[in-house]
Every structure is written in C-alpha cells, then in structure tokens.
Scaffold this motif. Structure first.
Motif, PDB file in Angstrom:
ATOM      1  N   ASN A 184       0.808  -1.227   0.000  1.00 25.49           N
ATOM      2  CA  ASN A 184       0.000   0.000   0.000  1.00 25.49           C
ATOM      3  C   ASN A 184       0.845   1.283   0.000  1.00 25.49           C
ATOM      4  O   ASN A 184       0.331   2.373  -0.239  1.00 25.49           O
ATOM      5  CB  ASN A 184      -0.998   0.018   1.167  1.00 25.49           C
ATOM      6  N   ARG A 244      -8.838 -12.707  -3.611  1.00 23.70           N
ATOM      7  CA  ARG A 244      -7.397 -12.974  -3.476  1.00 23.70           C
ATOM      8  C   ARG A 244      -6.951 -12.586  -2.072  1.00 23.70           C
ATOM      9  O   ARG A 244      -7.648 -11.857  -1.358  1.00 23.70           O
ATOM     10  CB  ARG A 244      -6.599 -12.207  -4.530  1.00 23.70           C
ATOM     11  N   SER A 298      -3.873 -11.017  -1.393  1.00 20.14           N
ATOM     12  CA  SER A 298      -3.065  -9.792  -1.413  1.00 20.14           C
ATOM     13  C   SER A 298      -2.037  -9.763  -0.278  1.00 20.14           C
ATOM     14  O   SER A 298      -1.924  -8.780   0.451  1.00 20.14           O
ATOM     15  CB  SER A 298      -3.953  -8.538  -1.360  1.00 20.14           C
TER      16      SER A 298
END
Ligand code: IPE
Ligand code: IPE
Ligand code: MG
Length: 231
Positions: free
Chosen positions: A56, A182, A184
């Motif tokens: 992120n 998913r 991630s």
C-alpha cells in the motif's frame, strides 16, 4: 475462533459516492467498531484486521497520510476503552518506515494490553505475509549463527513461533469484501488451511448481518485438513 478480515473497497465506495477516497476509509473505520462489538456474540475470540499492506506504500502520499492519521486517531481514541474491555492488542507487520508517532502508539497499546485475554485484536499495519516470513527467516538464521538452534531442528513450529502471530492459532475464516477473491499478501503462512468467504459488499457497507452470514457459511463447511472428509 479466529477470523481475518481483508477490508477492501473503501476507495471504490467513496468514488462511487463522489467523495474523496479518504472518506471511504473513515466510513470503513466505523464499520470496524461495529464488527469488533459483535465478536463476543459471534463467538469470535481473535480478529485480525488487514489495515495497511507492505504494497500500500505505492499509493498516493495524501491517501497514505490520511490512513496513518486515521489509525492514530482511532487507536488513541479507543485505547483506554479497549484495555478496560479486556482486549489484547497486537500489531502485525514491520515497524520500519512507520512514523514515530505510530510506532509509539503501537508500543504503548501492545504494552498496556499485554495482560488482557478476553479478546485478541490483531491489527496488520505495514504488513505483508512474505515480509513476515523474510523477517522470521532472518531471526532463525541469527539463532543458528549464534548456536542457539541446530539447522536440523528447524521445523514448522520454529517458523510459526517466529512470525508476528507467534503463539496464536491460525485463522479459521478469512473474509474479504468488495468482490475481490485474493489474499493480497495477507497471512500467507497462517492461511494454509483457512476457509474463505468473499462478500460483494464494499467494506463501508459491510455490517453485522453480513458478518453473521459469513460465520453461518463457515459453520456449514467441512474441514478435513488433508484427512478423509467428514471423518
Ligand atoms: C481497503 O480499501 C483499505 C486499504 C487497502 C487500506 P481500498 O483503499 O483498497 O479500496 P479500493 O479497493 O480501492 O476500492
Ligand atoms: C488489501 O487490499 C490490503 C488491505 C485491505 C489493507 P488492496 O486493495 O491493497 O489489495 P489489491 O491491490 O486489490 O490486491
Ligand atoms: Mg483495494
């Protein structure tokens, strides 16, 4: 029971409503409060929140700052209340790269709640499953180098004990919102035998009803862990 939450879709929710992405994160934080409050009724003893991944950092600086300010605000605002409610707070992830203010908050919350055992709240900030494994490998290698463990004694338990979740049980159920299917980089090692529930709702729309729906779905699953199903 341990539930992991991949709280996705804040940005899409905000954009859809014509708001700035950070408004989605703010609304999402309110949902977190509702879910934490419903955990005891739901029989959930451990909750792991995926708040910020190692990937992120590639987002816009303004959004990252907004998220860090939000963590700061919520954790400081609720710390006393969480401690008096018997919540033990643990942070998963690396402290490297986090602002001093956040690191101090993390250390303070961890220390002050260390003797609580009514409910376990894990907050994954600057967390990546692969990064966690890299850090664990480094710790093990150091121990080998210092003669504290023998290479032949390294087993799954050794690795598990070096992860940020260390002595905690693996997640039984992982819920991801916003329709994405998913992980991630969430709990890569720990999710080997987790069940999954994918909700189409964006995180700010998620609620207690949907949470209970996920738990109901989990109850109907047969977990065989490699053995013959149903035995
Ligand atoms: C999840 O929502 C929150 C974080 C990753 C911090 P997103 O911000 O990923 O929202 P979308 O996926 O862009 O809609
Ligand atoms: C996963 O969401 C991370 C968090 C919820 C904190 P992302 O939105 O970052 O994941 P991708 O990029 O869609 O896989
Ligand atoms: Mg997303």
């Amino acid at each position: 029971m341990h539930v992991g939450l991949i709280m996705d879709g804040n940005g899409r929710w905000a954009t859809r409503k014509g708001f700035d992405r950070i408004e989605g994160h703010k609304s999402g934080a309110k949902v977190v409060e509702e879910i934490i409050r419903s955990c005891s009724q739901a029989g959930v003893k451990t909750l792991t929140l995926y708040a910020f991944s190692t990937e992120n950092w590639s987002r816009d600086k303004g959004e990252i700052k907004g998220l860090m300010d939000l963590f700061n605000y919520y954790i400081s605002r609720h710390l006393t209340e969480m401690i008096s409610n018997g919540i033990r707070i643990k942070f998963l992830g690396s402290k490297d790269g986090l602002q001093d203010k956040i690191v101090n908050l993390i250390n303070n919350a961890t220390e002050k709640s260390a003797y609580n055992d009514k409910f376990f709240l894990n907050i994954a900030i600057n967390y990546g499953g692969r990064d966690e494994i890299v850090r664990a490998v480094r710790k093990i290698a150091k121990n080998v180098k210092n003669g504290l463990i023998d290479i032949d004694d390294i087993d799954e338990k050794t690795i598990t004990s070096m992860l940020d979740t260390s002595s905690q049980k693996d997640p039984d159920l992982i819920i991801r919102t916003a329709g994405e299917q998913r992980l991630s980089n969430f709990l890569s090692w720990q999710s080997a035998y987790s069940e999954f529930y994918f909700s189409g709702l964006e995180w700010p729309e998620f609620n207690k009803t949907e949470f209970f729906k996920a738990l109901e779905s989990y109850k109907s699953r047969v977990r065989s862990f490699g053995a013959v199903a149903g035995e």
